[in-house]
Design a protein around this motif. Structure first.
Motif: not given
Length: 224
Positions: A5-7, A9-17
């Motif tokens: 889940k953490l991976v 969330v981080v991936a989505i955050f990075l993609l969104t950024f």
């Protein structure tokens, strides 16, 4: 599961950024492009805008010349205007013009204004005008413009004194003619700066008066 889940969330955050940063940069590029385009257009507009010369004349005067522009009065409604070196010496706005012949004197060496006066040649007396003409100092630039009527009281002596300033039309100046003239005290030749329109009921622009006469040019500076 927690690590997965953490991976995510981080991936989505990075993609969104990444997406936001890309959009932001594109917008920034577009804004910068718009700014640069506007600057280029403004610069082009400045370069194509015609330059303004002294007194609003059509072209710049050469060195050691004074720019001037003048106009006679319009009927008995709008007074004459005399401008030298971007300095309006006489005009209706300045409230220093009047019926008759309006005169501005300018220093022939410096271009500085010396005096302005008007002389009523319809209801006034020509004697003060003659005395004024006789008092003009050598080397003085003399600019004259009519308003309403500048000729009725003119006599031969006054006309001769104006002719000595370089005028050729003064001998023929008649009732309600429009006339502008620029000459000088002590000139040896006839002035090239003179415009004269006769009062003629068949050609008059205004009822009882001819159209306004305008003139501009470059007066040579007096040399020692």
């Amino acid at each position: 599961i927690g690590a997965a889940k953490l991976v995510v969330v981080v991936a989505i955050f990075l993609l969104t950024f990444y997406v936001i940063s890309q959009v932001f940069e594109i917008k920034m590029d577009a804004n910068l492009g718009h700014i640069f385009a506007r600057s280029a257009l403004d610069a082009a507009a400045r370069s194509t805008k015609p330059p303004r010369y002294k007194c609003g004349i059509s072209k710049a005067c050469p060195e050691k010349h004074f720019a001037f522009k003048m106009a006679s009065g319009a009927a008995n409604v709008v007074g004459p205007k005399i401008c030298v070196e971007d300095n309006v010496l006489m005009s209706g706005v300045k409230n220093n013009v009047g019926r008759g012949i309006n005169v501005a004197l300018v220093n022939g060496k410096t271009g500085e204004p010396l005096d302005t006066k008007f002389f009523d040649m319809w209801g006034g007396d020509v004697a003060p005008f003659i005395e004024f003409l006789k008092s003009i100092q050598e080397g003085t630039i003399v600019l004259m413009g009519t308003y309403d009527d500048g000729a009725t009281k003119l006599n031969e002596e006054a006309r001769k004194l104006i002719a000595e300033l370089g005028s050729t039309s003064i001998t023929n100046l008649g009732f309600r003619d429009n006339w502008v003239f620029c000459g000088g005290k002590g000139v040896k030749t006839k002035s090239p700066f003179e415009q004269h329109i006769k009062n003629n009921k068949d050609t008059n622009k205004y009822e009882g008066w001819p159209e306004v006469v305008e003139m501009e040019g470059c007066i040579p500076q007096k040399q020692d």
